[in-house]
Design a protein around this motif. Sequence first.
Motif, PDB file in Angstrom:
ATOM      1  N   THR A 145       0.939  -0.769  -0.004  1.00  0.00           N
ATOM      2  CA  THR A 145       0.169  -0.289   0.023  1.00  0.00           C
ATOM      3  C   THR A 145       0.462   1.400   0.002  1.00  0.00           C
ATOM      4  O   THR A 145       1.770   1.169   0.629  1.00  0.00           O
ATOM      5  CB  THR A 145      -0.939  -0.104   1.343  1.00  0.00           C
ATOM      6  OG1 THR A 145      -1.562  -0.911   1.441  1.00  0.00           O
ATOM      7  CG2 THR A 145      -1.927   1.370   1.592  1.00  0.00           C
ATOM      8  N   VAL A 146       0.534   2.011  -1.326  1.00  0.00           N
ATOM      9  CA  VAL A 146       1.451   3.830  -0.956  1.00  0.00           C
ATOM     10  C   VAL A 146       0.897   4.461  -1.600  1.00  0.00           C
ATOM     11  O   VAL A 146      -0.779   5.013  -1.514  1.00  0.00           O
ATOM     12  CB  VAL A 146       2.263   3.052  -3.069  1.00  0.00           C
ATOM     13  CG1 VAL A 146       2.562   5.231  -2.964  1.00  0.00           C
ATOM     14  CG2 VAL A 146       2.779   2.043  -3.039  1.00  0.00           C
ATOM     15  N   LEU A 147       0.841   5.912  -0.126  1.00  0.00           N
ATOM     16  CA  LEU A 147       0.352   7.286  -0.145  1.00  0.00           C
ATOM     17  C   LEU A 147       1.295   7.477  -1.570  1.00  0.00           C
ATOM     18  O   LEU A 147       2.057   7.529  -1.598  1.00  0.00           O
ATOM     19  CB  LEU A 147       0.401   7.640   1.268  1.00  0.00           C
ATOM     20  CG  LEU A 147      -0.173   9.071   1.142  1.00  0.00           C
ATOM     21  CD1 LEU A 147      -1.485   9.237   1.109  1.00  0.00           C
ATOM     22  CD2 LEU A 147       0.361   9.608   2.660  1.00  0.00           C
ATOM     23  N   LEU A 148       0.073   7.935  -2.135  1.00  0.00           N
ATOM     24  CA  LEU A 148       0.590   8.773  -3.397  1.00  0.00           C
ATOM     25  C   LEU A 148      -0.112  10.444  -2.814  1.00  0.00           C
ATOM     26  O   LEU A 148      -1.389  10.546  -3.404  1.00  0.00           O
ATOM     27  CB  LEU A 148      -0.189   8.481  -4.136  1.00  0.00           C
ATOM     28  CG  LEU A 148      -0.009   9.329  -5.973  1.00  0.00           C
ATOM     29  CD1 LEU A 148       1.470  10.437  -5.811  1.00  0.00           C
ATOM     30  CD2 LEU A 148      -0.306   9.383  -6.968  1.00  0.00           C
ATOM     31  N   HIS A 149       1.011  11.610  -3.151  1.00  0.00           N
ATOM     32  CA  HIS A 149       0.238  13.084  -2.567  1.00  0.00           C
ATOM     33  C   HIS A 149       0.027  13.406  -4.606  1.00  0.00           C
ATOM     34  O   HIS A 149       0.998  13.658  -4.855  1.00  0.00           O
ATOM     35  CB  HIS A 149       1.700  13.921  -1.753  1.00  0.00           C
ATOM     36  CG  HIS A 149       1.309  12.972  -0.277  1.00  0.00           C
ATOM     37  ND1 HIS A 149       0.218  13.597   0.655  1.00  0.00           N
ATOM     38  CD2 HIS A 149       2.095  12.230   0.335  1.00  0.00           C
ATOM     39  CE1 HIS A 149       0.738  13.300   1.042  1.00  0.00           C
ATOM     40  NE2 HIS A 149       2.181  11.863   1.551  1.00  0.00           N
ATOM     41  N   GLY A 150      -0.869  14.354  -4.111  1.00  0.00           N
ATOM     42  CA  GLY A 150      -1.393  14.647  -5.920  1.00  0.00           C
ATOM     43  C   GLY A 150      -1.362  13.813  -6.403  1.00  0.00           C
ATOM     44  O   GLY A 150      -1.025  13.868  -7.469  1.00  0.00           O
ATOM     45  N   ALA A 151      -2.629  13.243  -6.607  1.00  0.00           N
ATOM     46  CA  ALA A 151      -2.801  12.196  -7.399  1.00  0.00           C
ATOM     47  C   ALA A 151      -3.529  12.479  -8.862  1.00  0.00           C
ATOM     48  O   ALA A 151      -3.697  11.843  -9.896  1.00  0.00           O
ATOM     49  CB  ALA A 151      -3.456  10.782  -6.714  1.00  0.00           C
ATOM     50  N   ILE A 171      -3.362   4.685  -2.108  1.00  0.00           N
ATOM     51  CA  ILE A 171      -4.546   5.717  -1.516  1.00  0.00           C
ATOM     52  C   ILE A 171      -3.979   6.946  -2.171  1.00  0.00           C
ATOM     53  O   ILE A 171      -2.491   7.683  -1.926  1.00  0.00           O
ATOM     54  CB  ILE A 171      -4.377   5.531  -0.164  1.00  0.00           C
ATOM     55  CG1 ILE A 171      -5.797   4.310   0.272  1.00  0.00           C
ATOM     56  CG2 ILE A 171      -4.860   6.783   0.594  1.00  0.00           C
ATOM     57  CD1 ILE A 171      -4.309   4.189   1.664  1.00  0.00           C
ATOM     58  N   GLY A 172      -4.336   7.915  -2.425  1.00  0.00           N
ATOM     59  CA  GLY A 172      -4.003   9.187  -3.476  1.00  0.00           C
ATOM     60  C   GLY A 172      -5.191  10.589  -3.271  1.00  0.00           C
ATOM     61  O   GLY A 172      -5.862  10.534  -2.773  1.00  0.00           O
ATOM     62  N   GLY A 177     -14.022  17.419  -6.133  1.00  0.00           N
ATOM     63  CA  GLY A 177     -13.917  17.392  -7.704  1.00  0.00           C
ATOM     64  C   GLY A 177     -12.868  16.248  -8.093  1.00  0.00           C
ATOM     65  O   GLY A 177     -13.283  15.948  -9.281  1.00  0.00           O
ATOM     66  N   SER A 178     -11.873  16.362  -7.637  1.00  0.00           N
ATOM     67  CA  SER A 178     -10.514  14.922  -8.960  1.00  0.00           C
ATOM     68  C   SER A 178     -11.181  13.818  -7.971  1.00  0.00           C
ATOM     69  O   SER A 178     -10.504  12.710  -8.288  1.00  0.00           O
ATOM     70  CB  SER A 178      -9.385  15.151  -8.071  1.00  0.00           C
ATOM     71  OG  SER A 178      -9.295  17.312  -8.473  1.00  0.00           O
ATOM     72  N   ASP A 179     -11.986  13.258  -7.184  1.00  0.00           N
ATOM     73  CA  ASP A 179     -12.178  11.984  -7.164  1.00  0.00           C
ATOM     74  C   ASP A 179     -11.959  11.314  -7.467  1.00  0.00           C
ATOM     75  O   ASP A 179     -11.297   9.566  -7.551  1.00  0.00           O
ATOM     76  CB  ASP A 179     -13.118  11.239  -5.842  1.00  0.00           C
ATOM     77  CG  ASP A 179     -13.066  12.071  -4.338  1.00  0.00           C
ATOM     78  OD1 ASP A 179     -11.889  12.817  -3.667  1.00  0.00           O
ATOM     79  OD2 ASP A 179     -14.569  12.149  -3.426  1.00  0.00           O
ATOM     80  N   ASP A 180     -13.149  11.627  -8.747  1.00  0.00           N
ATOM     81  CA  ASP A 180     -13.006  10.599 -10.402  1.00  0.00           C
ATOM     82  C   ASP A 180     -12.312  10.403 -10.744  1.00  0.00           C
ATOM     83  O   ASP A 180     -11.577   8.832 -11.682  1.00  0.00           O
ATOM     84  CB  ASP A 180     -14.374  10.868 -10.675  1.00  0.00           C
ATOM     85  CG  ASP A 180     -15.959  10.810  -9.980  1.00  0.00           C
ATOM     86  OD1 ASP A 180     -15.733  10.287  -9.674  1.00  0.00           O
ATOM     87  OD2 ASP A 180     -16.520  11.846 -10.517  1.00  0.00           O
ATOM     88  N   VAL A 181     -11.278  11.088 -10.780  1.00  0.00           N
ATOM     89  CA  VAL A 181      -9.740  10.977 -11.468  1.00  0.00           C
ATOM     90  C   VAL A 181      -9.073  10.040 -10.612  1.00  0.00           C
ATOM     91  O   VAL A 181      -8.582   9.190 -11.848  1.00  0.00           O
ATOM     92  CB  VAL A 181      -9.242  12.366 -12.139  1.00  0.00           C
ATOM     93  CG1 VAL A 181      -7.893  12.143 -12.916  1.00  0.00           C
ATOM     94  CG2 VAL A 181     -10.070  13.348 -12.449  1.00  0.00           C
TER      95      VAL A 181
END
Length: 311
Positions: A145-151, A171-172, A177-181
Motif C-alpha cells: 500500500t502506497v500513499l501518493l500526494h497529488g494523485a 491511496i491518493g 472534485g478530483s475523486d473520479d479522476v
Amino acid sequence: MTRAWVATDFGGLDVFGEVEVDVPAPGSGEVTIEVRAAGMNPADYKHVASGSDRSTLPVPVGYEVAGVLSAVGPGTEIASGGGAVGDEVLAFRVRGGYAGALTAPARDVFAKPASLGWPEAANLLLAGTTAAEMLHVTTVAPGETVLLHGASGAVGVSVLQQARLLGARVIGTCGEGSDDVVRRFGGEPVRYGDGLEERVRELAPDGVAAALDSVGTDEAVDVSLALVPDRQRVVTIAARERAAQDGIRLIAGAMPASQAFRDQVRARLIALAAAGDLVVPVARTFPLDQAREALELLSGGHPGGKLALIP
C-alpha cells in the motif's frame, strides 16, 4: 527559420516571448522534427523562475514534443531504430520544444505509436518517467500500500497507472472534485487537509509501505514521515528543503541518477502507451502563439489534465 518561445530573462511569465529562430540542419546523430504538438510541464516555467546564470539567456522553452521527421543527419538512427523523413516521432529531453520545428539529438527521439494522438504523445514522457522513478526509488512491490500526494495531477495519474500495473495499492490525496479522476486510474481517493493522517490510517490499518510526494507541501511531508517508518521509502519531487532537512529521497530530472534512470525507461513507457496501458489525459490544446495564456492556466495548478501547444 521558425517561430519559437524563449525566456528573455529570469522571472515570471512576463519574460516569455515568441521570436524567430534558426533551425540548424542536423549533423551526425541529430534529426530535425516538424513539431505537431509541444508538451507542457511545470518545469517549463519553474526553471526560468529559479534561474540565475545570465549567460544562458535567452532560454529555449519546452522539453518534449511530437512531430514528423523533416531531416535526418548522416549515418543517424533514432533511439527506437531507423528513422526516415516523414516518420512520426516523439522526443523527450529536448530544448526548445515550444516551436514550429527543432533539431534534436537522435538518441532522444522515438517512433510515435500510431494509437497516440499528437498532444498525448507530446506529453507522455516527462511525467511518465518521473512517475516511474518515484516508484523505482521507493522499491514499491506488488501487494504493498502506497500513499501518493497529488494523485490527480499529471505525475500522479501516471503513478496510479504504473502502480496498478505493478500490483500495488495506492491511496491518493486530492482536492474536492478530483475523486473520479483518482478512481478512474486505479487509486483510492482521500481528501487532503486537516486530519489527513487519520483518514489514511483508517484506509490502511496495516500501514503504508511508501509515500510519494508530487506537491511539496509541509502537510504531505509531515504525514508521509508519520506513516512510513523508512525515510528512504519517502520520495519527493517538490520539497527540496524538507528532503535535505528530514533525510527523505529527492529526485529531479537534472540529477545524474534521475536522468540516467529516466532515459533508460523511456522505451518501456512508450510500449505501455502503445498497448493502451498508460493513458495521457489531455485537458486542452492551444495555438503556439498563445503559449503564455496556456502557461497561465498551467501555473494555476488545476488544468484538469495535460496541455499542449499546436504550431
